[in-house]
Design a protein around this motif. Structure first.
Motif, PDB file in Angstrom:
ATOM      1  N   ILE A 287      -6.010   0.363  -9.588  1.00  0.00           N
ATOM      2  CA  ILE A 287      -4.595   0.604  -9.320  1.00  0.00           C
ATOM      3  C   ILE A 287      -3.777  -0.660  -9.542  1.00  0.00           C
ATOM      4  O   ILE A 287      -2.660  -0.619 -10.091  1.00  0.00           O
ATOM      5  N   ARG A 288      -4.321  -1.794  -9.151  1.00  0.00           N
ATOM      6  CA  ARG A 288      -3.614  -3.059  -9.337  1.00  0.00           C
ATOM      7  C   ARG A 288      -3.362  -3.331 -10.821  1.00  0.00           C
ATOM      8  O   ARG A 288      -2.258  -3.734 -11.218  1.00  0.00           O
ATOM      9  N   GLY A 289      -4.371  -3.079 -11.640  1.00  0.00           N
ATOM     10  CA  GLY A 289      -4.200  -3.280 -13.076  1.00  0.00           C
ATOM     11  C   GLY A 289      -3.178  -2.333 -13.672  1.00  0.00           C
ATOM     12  O   GLY A 289      -2.347  -2.731 -14.510  1.00  0.00           O
ATOM     13  N   TYR A 290      -3.206  -1.075 -13.240  1.00  0.00           N
ATOM     14  CA  TYR A 290      -2.254  -0.098 -13.755  1.00  0.00           C
ATOM     15  C   TYR A 290      -0.824  -0.411 -13.294  1.00  0.00           C
ATOM     16  O   TYR A 290       0.147  -0.186 -14.027  1.00  0.00           O
ATOM     17  N   THR A 291      -0.699  -0.902 -12.061  1.00  0.00           N
ATOM     18  CA  THR A 291       0.620  -1.258 -11.546  1.00  0.00           C
ATOM     19  C   THR A 291       1.219  -2.411 -12.344  1.00  0.00           C
ATOM     20  O   THR A 291       2.430  -2.425 -12.645  1.00  0.00           O
ATOM     21  N   THR A 292       0.382  -3.364 -12.713  1.00  0.00           N
ATOM     22  CA  THR A 292       0.840  -4.472 -13.559  1.00  0.00           C
ATOM     23  C   THR A 292       1.345  -3.953 -14.900  1.00  0.00           C
ATOM     24  O   THR A 292       2.385  -4.382 -15.414  1.00  0.00           O
ATOM     25  N   LEU A 293       0.617  -2.990 -15.477  1.00  0.00           N
ATOM     26  CA  LEU A 293       1.062  -2.368 -16.724  1.00  0.00           C
ATOM     27  C   LEU A 293       2.408  -1.677 -16.544  1.00  0.00           C
ATOM     28  O   LEU A 293       3.308  -1.822 -17.370  1.00  0.00           O
ATOM     29  N   ALA A 294       2.525  -0.912 -15.465  1.00  0.00           N
ATOM     30  CA  ALA A 294       3.774  -0.178 -15.219  1.00  0.00           C
ATOM     31  C   ALA A 294       4.949  -1.131 -15.083  1.00  0.00           C
ATOM     32  O   ALA A 294       6.043  -0.874 -15.603  1.00  0.00           O
ATOM     33  N   ASP A 295       4.727  -2.244 -14.387  1.00  0.00           N
ATOM     34  CA  ASP A 295       5.802  -3.236 -14.236  1.00  0.00           C
ATOM     35  C   ASP A 295       6.187  -3.829 -15.586  1.00  0.00           C
ATOM     36  O   ASP A 295       7.381  -3.970 -15.904  1.00  0.00           O
TER      37      ASP A 295
ATOM     38  N   ILE B 135       2.133   9.220 -10.725  1.00  0.00           N
ATOM     39  CA  ILE B 135       1.670  10.563 -10.364  1.00  0.00           C
ATOM     40  C   ILE B 135       0.800  10.514  -9.110  1.00  0.00           C
ATOM     41  O   ILE B 135       0.877  11.410  -8.253  1.00  0.00           O
ATOM     42  N   LEU B 136      -0.007   9.475  -8.963  1.00  0.00           N
ATOM     43  CA  LEU B 136      -0.803   9.319  -7.749  1.00  0.00           C
ATOM     44  C   LEU B 136       0.090   9.264  -6.515  1.00  0.00           C
ATOM     45  O   LEU B 136      -0.212   9.881  -5.483  1.00  0.00           O
ATOM     46  N   ALA B 137       1.201   8.559  -6.619  1.00  0.00           N
ATOM     47  CA  ALA B 137       2.136   8.502  -5.495  1.00  0.00           C
ATOM     48  C   ALA B 137       2.691   9.886  -5.165  1.00  0.00           C
ATOM     49  O   ALA B 137       2.894  10.222  -3.994  1.00  0.00           O
ATOM     50  N   GLU B 138       2.912  10.710  -6.192  1.00  0.00           N
ATOM     51  CA  GLU B 138       3.386  12.079  -5.955  1.00  0.00           C
ATOM     52  C   GLU B 138       2.301  12.916  -5.275  1.00  0.00           C
ATOM     53  O   GLU B 138       2.594  13.698  -4.366  1.00  0.00           O
ATOM     54  N   TYR B 139       1.052  12.768  -5.703  1.00  0.00           N
ATOM     55  CA  TYR B 139      -0.053  13.481  -5.039  1.00  0.00           C
ATOM     56  C   TYR B 139      -0.144  13.089  -3.565  1.00  0.00           C
ATOM     57  O   TYR B 139      -0.378  13.938  -2.696  1.00  0.00           O
ATOM     58  N   ASP B 140       0.005  11.801  -3.286  1.00  0.00           N
ATOM     59  CA  ASP B 140      -0.094  11.331  -1.906  1.00  0.00           C
ATOM     60  C   ASP B 140       1.076  11.823  -1.078  1.00  0.00           C
ATOM     61  O   ASP B 140       0.928  12.151   0.103  1.00  0.00           O
ATOM     62  N   ARG B 141       2.258  11.871  -1.693  1.00  0.00           N
ATOM     63  CA  ARG B 141       3.459  12.302  -0.967  1.00  0.00           C
ATOM     64  C   ARG B 141       3.453  13.799  -0.698  1.00  0.00           C
ATOM     65  O   ARG B 141       3.873  14.251   0.370  1.00  0.00           O
ATOM     66  N   ALA B 142       2.935  14.574  -1.643  1.00  0.00           N
ATOM     67  CA  ALA B 142       2.947  16.037  -1.535  1.00  0.00           C
ATOM     68  C   ALA B 142       1.603  16.573  -2.034  1.00  0.00           C
ATOM     69  O   ALA B 142       1.474  16.926  -3.209  1.00  0.00           O
ATOM     70  N   PRO B 143       0.571  16.607  -1.178  1.00  0.00           N
ATOM     71  CA  PRO B 143      -0.770  16.982  -1.610  1.00  0.00           C
ATOM     72  C   PRO B 143      -0.861  18.343  -2.304  1.00  0.00           C
ATOM     73  O   PRO B 143      -1.736  18.543  -3.156  1.00  0.00           O
ATOM     74  N   HIS B 144       0.051  19.262  -1.992  1.00  0.00           N
ATOM     75  CA  HIS B 144      -0.018  20.581  -2.626  1.00  0.00           C
ATOM     76  C   HIS B 144       0.332  20.515  -4.115  1.00  0.00           C
ATOM     77  O   HIS B 144       0.070  21.473  -4.850  1.00  0.00           O
TER      78      HIS B 144
END
Length: 298
Positions: free
Chosen positions: A196-204, A239-248
């Motif tokens: 996740i840390r590596g992907y977050t760096t990419l996103a930034d 998208i992971l943040a969306e899954y965590d925010r709304a599991p359904h």
């Protein structure tokens, strides 16, 4: 022929086969038996092992796969009308993880992994990503991936695997499958956080964290033409943040790719057909709607 489309750092893909790989009967025991009167789902389908697992014990492999399957799917409504009746997990030592699109007409989903000796975190991670493709109906012979929307499916199933890894780390720490192995839950969590840390760096660096819609406009031609890995990896964190925010939201994956053209249609049409498919299966359409909103796709 192999078509590389994966997001994982290990190179997850969907692959089309030139030949059939036989089952290694020494690793053939099922993880569980399913009653003939019980409808088979992705969570209950029998699992068999194939390929070269070296000195790894089948029971240990089974435990990791089964725990990750439950971590990914427990509490998720499995809405697809195209679920496999069997899963094969095939260890290859010279090919990237993949869904093997076999042409025998069977209802078996065939997952290829490539891990080191007893590398259980990598096994769970690779299996979770490919299980996400199976959940998204990308396991049958006609499931050849295609631009322009394959990058988005890859992002969603990568987030699906990362979500599962988080749940696996917690359950392993609380109730490990191997006696006295609670601490390995922390190792799984660290493995996940490094990804996740590596992907977050990419996103930034790509500008995704500042404005998702502007990011999509800026990079659309590249990601749609080639399903470039870095863009899907970056989007998977969102998208992971969306899954965590709304599991359904996760259940909507089961409504993917149920239309002609699958990922090979423009993204506006892709999201519209996905929303319609959710309605047909009585699944929540909130994930495709949320992606429309994030990327500002009308």
């Amino acid at each position: 022929m192999t078509i590389a489309l994966g997001l994982a750092t290990t190179g997850a893909t969907i692959a089309t086969p030139a030949r059939w790989f036989g089952l290694d009967r020494s690793h053939a025991p099922m993880l569980q038996r399913v009653s003939s009167t019980t409808p088979i789902t992705l969570l209950s389908a029998p699992v068999e092992l194939a390929g070269d697992w070296g000195h790894m014990l089948p029971r240990s492999i089974d435990q990791v796969i089964e725990r990750m399957r439950h971590a990914c799917l427990d509490g998720v409504r499995l809405v697809s009308d195209r679920q496999p009746t069997r899963l094969r997990i095939d260890e290859h030592t010279s090919e990237p993880p993949a869904i093997w699109l076999h042409f025998d007409g069977s209802s078996m989903a065939w997952i290829i992994v490539d891990i080191g000796e007893r590398d259980w975190s990598k096994l769970a991670y690779q299996f979770g990503h490919e299980l996400g493709h199976v959940m998204a109906n990308s396991w049958r012979a006609d499931a050849k991936p295609a631009a322009p929307c394959q990058w988005l499916e890859e992002a969603m199933v990568e987030a699906f695997s990362l979500r599962g890894l988080g749940r696996l780390a917690k359950s392993w720490k609380e109730a490990p499958p191997f006696a006295g192995d609670n601490a390995f839950g922390d190792a799984i969590a660290e493995y996940r956080e490094n990804i996740i840390r590596g992907y977050t760096t990419l996103a930034d660096s790509q500008g995704l964290t500042r404005d998702a819609a502007a990011w999509f406009v800026d990079h659309r031609s590249e990601m749609e033409a080639t399903a470039l890995v870095p863009y899907g990896q970056a989007m998977s964190v969102t998208i992971l943040a969306e899954y965590d925010r709304a599991p359904h939201y996760v259940e909507a994956l089961g409504a993917l790719n149920r239309w002609p053209g699958r990922t090979g249609i423009p993204i506006a049409e892709y999201l519209r057909r996905w929303e319609q498919s959710c309605t047909e299966l009585d699944a929540s359409p909130q994930l495709p709607l949320r992606l429309q909103e994030l990327l500002r796709i009308s």
